[in-house]
Design an enzyme around this catalytic site. Structure first.
Site, PDB file in Angstrom:
ATOM      1  N   GLU A 127       0.842  -1.186   0.000  1.00 56.55           N
ATOM      2  CA  GLU A 127       0.000   0.000   0.000  1.00 56.55           C
ATOM      3  C   GLU A 127       0.887   1.249   0.000  1.00 56.55           C
ATOM      4  O   GLU A 127       1.840   1.307   0.781  1.00 56.55           O
ATOM      5  CB  GLU A 127      -0.908   0.053   1.237  1.00 56.55           C
ATOM      6  CG  GLU A 127      -1.904   1.202   1.143  1.00 56.55           C
ATOM      7  CD  GLU A 127      -2.843   1.297   2.356  1.00 56.55           C
ATOM      8  OE1 GLU A 127      -2.729   0.477   3.286  1.00 56.55           O
ATOM      9  OE2 GLU A 127      -3.676   2.206   2.350  1.00 56.55           O
ATOM     10  N   GLY A 267       3.308   2.429  10.691  1.00 57.76           N
ATOM     11  CA  GLY A 267       3.068   1.616  11.881  1.00 57.76           C
ATOM     12  C   GLY A 267       2.878   0.142  11.561  1.00 57.76           C
ATOM     13  O   GLY A 267       3.509  -0.727  12.149  1.00 57.76           O
ATOM     14  N   ALA A 268       1.984  -0.131  10.608  1.00 61.13           N
ATOM     15  CA  ALA A 268       1.684  -1.515  10.281  1.00 61.13           C
ATOM     16  C   ALA A 268       0.823  -1.549   9.033  1.00 61.13           C
ATOM     17  O   ALA A 268       0.374  -0.498   8.546  1.00 61.13           O
ATOM     18  CB  ALA A 268       0.963  -2.201  11.430  1.00 61.13           C
ATOM     19  N   GLU A 270      -2.348  -3.873   6.927  1.00 62.36           N
ATOM     20  CA  GLU A 270      -3.440  -4.841   7.116  1.00 62.36           C
ATOM     21  C   GLU A 270      -3.541  -5.905   6.026  1.00 62.36           C
ATOM     22  O   GLU A 270      -4.641  -6.399   5.760  1.00 62.36           O
ATOM     23  CB  GLU A 270      -4.764  -4.065   7.190  1.00 62.36           C
ATOM     24  CG  GLU A 270      -5.208  -3.391   5.860  1.00 62.36           C
ATOM     25  CD  GLU A 270      -4.812  -1.934   5.722  1.00 62.36           C
ATOM     26  OE1 GLU A 270      -3.851  -1.516   6.384  1.00 62.36           O
ATOM     27  OE2 GLU A 270      -5.455  -1.205   4.939  1.00 62.36           O
ATOM     28  N   HIS A 303      -6.318  -1.740  15.198  1.00 61.54           N
ATOM     29  CA  HIS A 303      -6.547  -1.018  13.948  1.00 61.54           C
ATOM     30  C   HIS A 303      -6.384  -1.952  12.743  1.00 61.54           C
ATOM     31  O   HIS A 303      -7.265  -2.030  11.882  1.00 61.54           O
ATOM     32  CB  HIS A 303      -5.564   0.156  13.866  1.00 61.54           C
ATOM     33  CG  HIS A 303      -5.667   0.973  12.624  1.00 61.54           C
ATOM     34  ND1 HIS A 303      -6.405   2.125  12.551  1.00 61.54           N
ATOM     35  CD2 HIS A 303      -5.137   0.790  11.385  1.00 61.54           C
ATOM     36  CE1 HIS A 303      -6.322   2.631  11.336  1.00 61.54           C
ATOM     37  NE2 HIS A 303      -5.552   1.844  10.598  1.00 61.54           N
ATOM     38  N   GLU A 304      -5.277  -2.654  12.699  1.00 62.34           N
ATOM     39  CA  GLU A 304      -5.032  -3.526  11.529  1.00 62.34           C
ATOM     40  C   GLU A 304      -6.045  -4.661  11.495  1.00 62.34           C
ATOM     41  O   GLU A 304      -6.526  -5.045  10.436  1.00 62.34           O
ATOM     42  CB  GLU A 304      -3.606  -4.073  11.539  1.00 62.34           C
ATOM     43  CG  GLU A 304      -2.506  -3.023  11.649  1.00 62.34           C
ATOM     44  CD  GLU A 304      -2.625  -1.866  10.670  1.00 62.34           C
ATOM     45  OE1 GLU A 304      -3.190  -2.053   9.573  1.00 62.34           O
ATOM     46  OE2 GLU A 304      -2.176  -0.750  11.024  1.00 62.34           O
TER      47      GLU A 304
HETATM   48  N1  ARG Z   1      -3.029   1.043   5.761  1.00 57.10           N
HETATM   49  C1  ARG Z   1      -1.997   1.135   6.741  1.00 57.10           C
HETATM   50  C2  ARG Z   1      -2.679   1.466   8.040  1.00 57.10           C
HETATM   51  O1  ARG Z   1      -3.138   2.534   8.264  1.00 57.10           O
HETATM   52  C3  ARG Z   1      -0.918   2.113   6.478  1.00 57.10           C
HETATM   53  C4  ARG Z   1      -0.414   2.092   5.088  1.00 57.10           C
HETATM   54  C5  ARG Z   1       1.035   2.099   4.981  1.00 57.10           C
HETATM   55  N2  ARG Z   1       1.357   2.893   3.842  1.00 57.10           N
HETATM   56  C6  ARG Z   1       2.588   3.182   3.462  1.00 57.10           C
HETATM   57  N3  ARG Z   1       2.744   3.989   2.449  1.00 57.10           N
HETATM   58  N4  ARG Z   1       3.639   2.670   4.044  1.00 57.10           N
HETATM   59  O2  ARG Z   1      -2.901   0.655   8.831  1.00 57.10           O
HETATM   60 ZN    ZN Z   2      -5.241   1.908   8.626  1.00 55.93          ZN
END
Ligand code: ARG
Ligand code: ZN
Length: 883
Positions: A127, A267-268, A270, A303-304
């Site tokens: 992502e 942070g992490a 999903e 969250h994840e």
């Molecule tokens: N979707 C992830 C979250 O909020 C964060 C995405 C990480 N994106 C990145 N460009 N490293 O849990």
């Molecule tokens: Zn997220």
């Protein structure tokens, strides 16, 4: 200066994909100096009928293309075109199979996007648009495909081979290599793809879902971290249960995996069934992690996990809709935390964070709506506005509907859109349709940027026993949006009598009373609310729980604020009153200091703090929150032109005055709270106790008594947990006791040199110390053996802490702080554009400061902009902040 300007992408240009990918079969051959990625894609045109087939344009970046086959026929080099960002070819059938082999170099991937190596392991971050750095693909979230993935690597170095979904088969190859094949039954966009190969220790647990299915839970970490996973596992199980209880959402695969990696941009992530985490958001042990770290682990795990429904089962149509999953999921994890711990304290923490940081973003050059209209680099839009303000927007919907109707709406949303890629409008439509309401005007929160100002004035008329609230809303201009339409602002409020009791609320023109607390919907630019049968002049308690992300302006006197801080039955607004009293006092003193006059503390602030300290019935965490003065960052945000030196000087002066004036009661409370000895618990009450005790230690150290110094040194030496040890270290580092400070820092570094996350704390504490000479200290830290500019956690701990938390030093008048940060950004731009771009934020806030600092900050931004090979990430932020 870059010659070619990166292109801007607009929401209004959205078009359905020309082709779809029903099945994606991937085989990864992993080697030390390269990886081969073989893909086999079952594709078809996304249109009915017989029309001519459009060209197929696949995304791809930094790939070495080895071969392309269309329905098993190798394509000659003139049958396709490749450029820096794409591979284009002409399909001849409506359905076909495309097979592509690319070669990549994960070991050289310092951007940590796509497939890369972290320490000894391979991992991925796809992502938002990282998958295109792995293979040519339709790398957009509205193309959802069923993935089967085979991973091959040397067995001894990479015994663990993981991907999304379920393990189907595995086996051995000659030459010490092995392989494993994973299959994910749920169609997903490429951004949710993940792969891991490494030598990892596995912690096992299980969870029985609401329908009685048994789910295997696994956390994979480097073997030396195996003792630090209990809290993450426990948080995961509580999250799974909570999502069943509160949203009716059950987990859908037979296995759920978390992998911790040391090098991670955020942070992490999903990824379906295989979440990849920054190790800082997984590992937590009382000896090595603070309470704040425990809380962060719980929040990020939740969250994840929650993304499995709000993000994965129902995903985003395009990246403009990012807040559809992020805002909603942050709201969900905040509510989870509130249910697990103290709701009021969680709200105070979130509001504090939002106002100091997101409000500044909303007032700066990168201000954008919760659903942006355009971007150059989507990585730049993983922002506080998308996440935190997006969560506030969902919270307002929850407030307006009430819990039950909100749940009806989310049930319909998940049901209607399961397996689809949808928009923020679809989310709103589900809430509307489930409840027969109209959120047309409310949707302006998605399209208009900026923080609204809600100005309220009141008038009490004793003769008619009426109390009027005149509400006026406005919103400052933001880039591209000079004028704003009125928002729907839910304003939770009560009226308090002279004893601080809530009075019955009867709005003129309504048959029914509204009890003693209500939510007014402010929808007009100017709107009058008239309360009847108000038997004495009330003091209004406004915007309770911070029911809308706005700046409230009401002409409270300091005495009003004192009254509310002592008597408001609503805990959040009690804190808010104390906080706004402190803001008012600090702002007044800043002006006095600027005029060169002597400072004198308004004793009402001291008396509020005394009363709160003596109130042992009040949650200790609340007491700590009230004692914590508004941050320098928040005071800067509130200022028209921020005088950093005056803000820092006055805030420190007030802290010292409070410590001197309240020494005795602080000692009493400090001793009463006791220490934890060797027993540690991460429950809310214990954390509250430690929080207050350590806040008091910080104050007591300001009295510079030998008593406080020895208490602090003793706590540093004897602490049974990292929370207390770290708090003592912070107090020592910020004290003038050079000898004790150095001894503690050395001892700490020696003891924890094998623990990168603990060393991050050691770096961060020093980099954020406001004592003079901060830049020189930070420069020294950069050459410490444990520092590594390729590791984002280290960059955040040193450069990030310096630029964001050490405002007095970062803003030193000669501009050397700015120059240092700009130098690091230029270096990071080559290595890791996402991190480089993050580090820019403090420099983009130049409009807040005096003319001389403005010039210095702009000069550094201009120097960055002139660099060759500027990444799209850095280019976008720098050019917009200079525009
Ligand atoms: N979707 C992830 C979250 O909020 C964060 C995405 C990480 N994106 C990145 N460009 N490293 O849990
Ligand atoms: Zn997220």
């Amino acid at each position: 200066m870059r010659t070619e300007q990166p292109t801007t992408i607009h929401l209004t240009d959205y078009k359905q994909p020309d082709y779809l990918i029903d099945e994606t079969h991937l085989t990864f051959e992993l080697f030390e100096d390269h990886a081969l990625v073989h893909s086999r894609l079952a594709m078809r045109v996304n249109a009915d009928g017989e029309g001519a087939l459009p060209p197929l344009v696949l995304h791809g970046q930094e790939l070495m293309l080895q071969s392309v086959k269309l329905d098993d026929q190798s394509l000659a080099a003139d049958a396709y075109q490749v450029d820096e960002n794409s591979l284009t070819l002409q399909p001849v059938a409506r359905e076909f199979e495309l097979a592509i082999t690319t070669r990549i170099e994960p070991q050289n991937n310092t951007a940590l996007e796509g497939l890369y190596k972290s320490g000894g392991m391979f991992c991925t971050q796809c992502e938002a648009e990282g998958f295109r750095k792995i293979t040519y693909y339709l790398d957009r979230p509205d193309v959802m495909s069923r993935f089967t993935t085979t991973v091959m690597a040397k067995r001894d170095a990479y015994p663990v081979l993981l991907s999304n979904g379920n393990l189907i088969t595995s086996g051995e190859h000659e030459g010490g290599r092995h392989w494993a094949t994973w299959e994910d039954p749920f169609p997903k966009p490429a951004y949710l793809f993940a792969l891991v190969a490494g030598d990892l220790y596995r912690i096992d647990d299980s969870f029985t879902t609401m329908s009685g299915r048994e789910v295997e839970l696994r956390i994979y970490v480097e073997p030396e971290n195996r003792e630090q996973c209990g809290h993450a596992m426990d948080s995961l199980k509580r999250s799974m249960r909570w999502d069943e209880d509160v949203y009716g959402r059950e987990y859908d695969l037979d296995i759920f995996m978390i992998v911790a990696v040391n090098d991670f941009n955020m942070g992490a992530m999903e990824n379906k069934g295989l979440n990849i985490f920054n190790s800082s958001c997984v590992l937590a042990h009382p000896d090595t992690a603070t309470d704040a770290a425990f809380q962060r682990v719980e929040a990020v795990v939740a969250h994840e996990y929650f993304h499995n429904w709000s993000g994965n089962r129902v995903t985003c149509r395009d990246w403009f809709q990012l807040s559809l999953k992020e805002g909603f999921t942050v709201f969900r994890d905040a509510e989870f935390n509130a249910d697990m711990n103290s709701r009021t304290v969680k709200r105070i923490e979130d509001v504090t964070f939002l106002r100091a940081n997101q409000f500044a973003e909303d007032a700066g050059p990168m201000a954008h709506p919760v659903r942006p209209d355009s971007f150059i680099e989507i990585s730049n839009f993983y922002t506080l506005t998308i996440y935190e303000k997006g969560a506030e927007v969902v919270r307002m919907l929850h407030t307006l509907l009430g819990a039950e109707r909100f749940r009806k709406g989310t049930d319909l949303y998940f049901d209607r859109h399961d397996g689809q890629a949808v928009t923020c409008d679809d989310f709103i439509a589900a809430l509307e349709d489930a409840n027969g309401v109209d959120f047309t005007q409310f949707k302006r929160w998605y399209s208009q940027a900026g923080t609204p100002v809600l100005q309220i004035d009141s008038r009490y008329d004793a003769a008619t026993s009426t109390f009027q609230l005149l509400c006026r809303q406005s919103c400052p201009a933001t880039p591209g949006q000079p004028e704003k339409q009125p928002f729907v602002i839910p304003m939770r409020m009560a009226l308090l009598d002279g004893e601080g009791r809530e009075m019955p609320l009867q709005l003129a023109g309504e048959d029914q009373g509204r009890g003693t607390e209500t939510v007014l919907a402010v929808t007009e630019a100017e709107q009058l609310f008239v309360f009847e049968n108000v038997t004495e002049e009330p003091l209004p308690s406004l915007l309770r729980e911070f029911s809308a992300p706005v700046k409230l302006v009401y002409p409270y006197s300091r005495d009003d604020r004192v009254f509310l801080a002592m008597h408001d039955p609503d805990g959040f607004n009690r804190w808010e009153a104390a906080q706004s009293l402190a803001v008012d006092v600090l702002q007044g003193l800043i002006q006095i200091h600027q005029a060169g006059r002597p400072l004198l503390l308004d004793q009402r602030l001291l008396e509020v703090h005394r009363a709160v300290l003596e109130d042992t019935a009040l949650d200790a965490a609340m007491v700590a929150e009230i004692l914590r003065l508004p941050s320098e960052a928040y005071l800067i945000e509130l200022a028209e032109v921020a005088d950093v030196d005056a803000i820092h000087h006055v805030r420190e002066w007030v802290r010292r005055e409070l410590a001197t004036g309240l020494t005795e009661v602080m000692w009493t409370r400090f001793r009463q709270l006791g220490d934890d000895g060797s027993s540690y618990s991460a429950d809310a009450e214990s954390m509250a106790r430690r929080s207050l005790r350590n806040t008091l230690l910080g104050y007591l150290m300001l009295t510079e008594s030998s008593e406080s110094l020895s208490a602090c040194v003793q706590q540093f030496v004897e602490a049974g947990n990292m929370t207390d040890r770290q708090a003592a270290l912070v107090a020592l580092v910020n004290s003038p006791h050079e000898q004790q400070k150095q001894a503690a820092l050395d001892e700490f570094a020696q003891r924890w040199s094998d623990y990168p996350l603990v060393m991050d704390q050691w770096f961060g504490i020093q980099a954020s110390s406001p004592l003079p000479g901060g830049l020189e200290r930070v420069q020294a830290l950069m050459s410490h053996a444990a520092f590594n500019i390729r590791n984002p956690n280290k960059v955040r701990a040193v450069i990030g802490a310096f630029a964001n938390q050490n405002l007095a030093n970062f803003h030193r008048a000669d501009g050397e702080g700015y120059r240092f940060v700009a130098d690091q950004i230029i270096e990071l731009n080559r290595l890791n554009p996402q991190i480089a771009s993050r580090m820019l934020t403090p420099l983009t806030r130049w409009r807040k400061f005096d003319a001389s600092r403005q010039a210095l900050m702009k000069a550094e931004l201009t120097r960055i902009l002139a660099c060759e090979d500027l990444s799209a990430d850095v280019y976008e932020v720098v050019s917009k902040s200079l525009a």
